[in-house]
Design an enzyme around this catalytic site. Sequence first.
Site, PDB file in Angstrom:
ATOM      1  N   TRP A 205       0.851  -1.190   0.000  1.00 18.10           N
ATOM      2  CA  TRP A 205       0.000   0.000   0.000  1.00 18.10           C
ATOM      3  C   TRP A 205       0.889   1.244   0.000  1.00 18.10           C
ATOM      4  CZ3 TRP A 205      -1.712   2.773   4.846  1.00 18.10           C
ATOM      5  CH2 TRP A 205      -2.660   3.771   4.560  1.00 18.10           C
ATOM      6  N   ASP A 286      -0.969  -5.666   9.464  1.00 19.27           N
ATOM      7  CA  ASP A 286      -1.924  -4.672   8.999  1.00 19.27           C
ATOM      8  C   ASP A 286      -3.152  -5.427   8.497  1.00 19.27           C
ATOM      9  OD1 ASP A 286      -3.323  -2.572   7.954  1.00 19.27           O
ATOM     10  OD2 ASP A 286      -1.788  -1.910   6.555  1.00 19.27           O
ATOM     11  N   LYS A 322     -13.517  -0.629   5.950  1.00 17.22           N
ATOM     12  CA  LYS A 322     -14.096  -1.318   4.812  1.00 17.22           C
ATOM     13  C   LYS A 322     -15.029  -2.454   5.207  1.00 17.22           C
ATOM     14  CE  LYS A 322      -9.985  -0.281   2.095  1.00 17.22           C
ATOM     15  NZ  LYS A 322      -9.292   0.424   3.190  1.00 17.22           N
TER      16      LYS A 322
END
Length: 323
Positions: A205, A286, A322
């Site tokens: 990311w 993560d 999300k």
Amino acid sequence: ATARCVPRALAAVAPAAPRQAFGTCSAPADEQVGGRSRTWSTGSLALGAGAAAATVWRARENMGVPQCQDSLFASMVEAHADPILKTATDYAADPSPNKVNLGIGAYRTEEGKPYILPAVRDAEVEMLKELGGKQNKEYSSIDGPAELKMLTQSLVFGADSPAFKSDRICSVQALSGTGSLRVCGEFIKAHLPQAKTIYISDPTWGNHFAIFERAGIETATYPYFDSKTLGFDFVGMMKTLKSAPAGSVILLHACAHNPTGVDPSEDQWKQIATVCKEHKLIPLMDSAYQGYATGDLDKDAYAIRLFESMGMEFFLCQSFAKN
């Protein structure tokens, strides 16, 4: 002292009020906007009528307006736009009726609007019913609501987790995944002097490098994606982890690796965990997509629960943005 500095947010509004010189720049001394007195000075915008607010601004070079040399912010350079979020801005500005936004990972309606999941809608209704009772908008504790932390731990580690049952998990609420990663970075820098470097997957990311570099931690990469097979470069990753100095931090995507979508198998996760433990590496997971990789919240938490079951100490950043 006749050059005029225009606030960025109000560049299109050219007030006709008299100007009064401030250092090397000039600004209108006072004007009435929407019934409120607005006082201008170099580098700030103070709102009258008791409003304690200030807005930092810079000169608009592209409009031919010179920089205010006496301003504290004269040397500020505008940061580059986030490439992912800029995609959303470009999408909104595109007049094409056939446009599709693939820049941000979220469910969309046929009209391209965010899709509100039924579970989220139901939860919002429940919270509204509790407003004024259980939900009273009281100040939270500095590390976040106790109930939120308990429910998060149970969801991620499992209600039967020995660490959860014995209260060996310390949780802190932060501003989603990005804020959690930054808090971890600051903690590592301040309290773990042996953790000089964090190893990040290649690719990853886009914000991972910036977050930890800003925290003062050196960054390095480990191979992850094999462009020839379009799969996981397990051999390359293991080789790098085995050569990493003890005390190094290893950033791992718990599931649904961003941006490749390629995850280790359960057997590969076991080998990764073993190397981290034997070489005294510090895992930092993560987790932004629990439930989205397989559709199963428990299955997507496999790596997290594996590391906990092996008695390892590690960091976990869990985002609910999300899922």
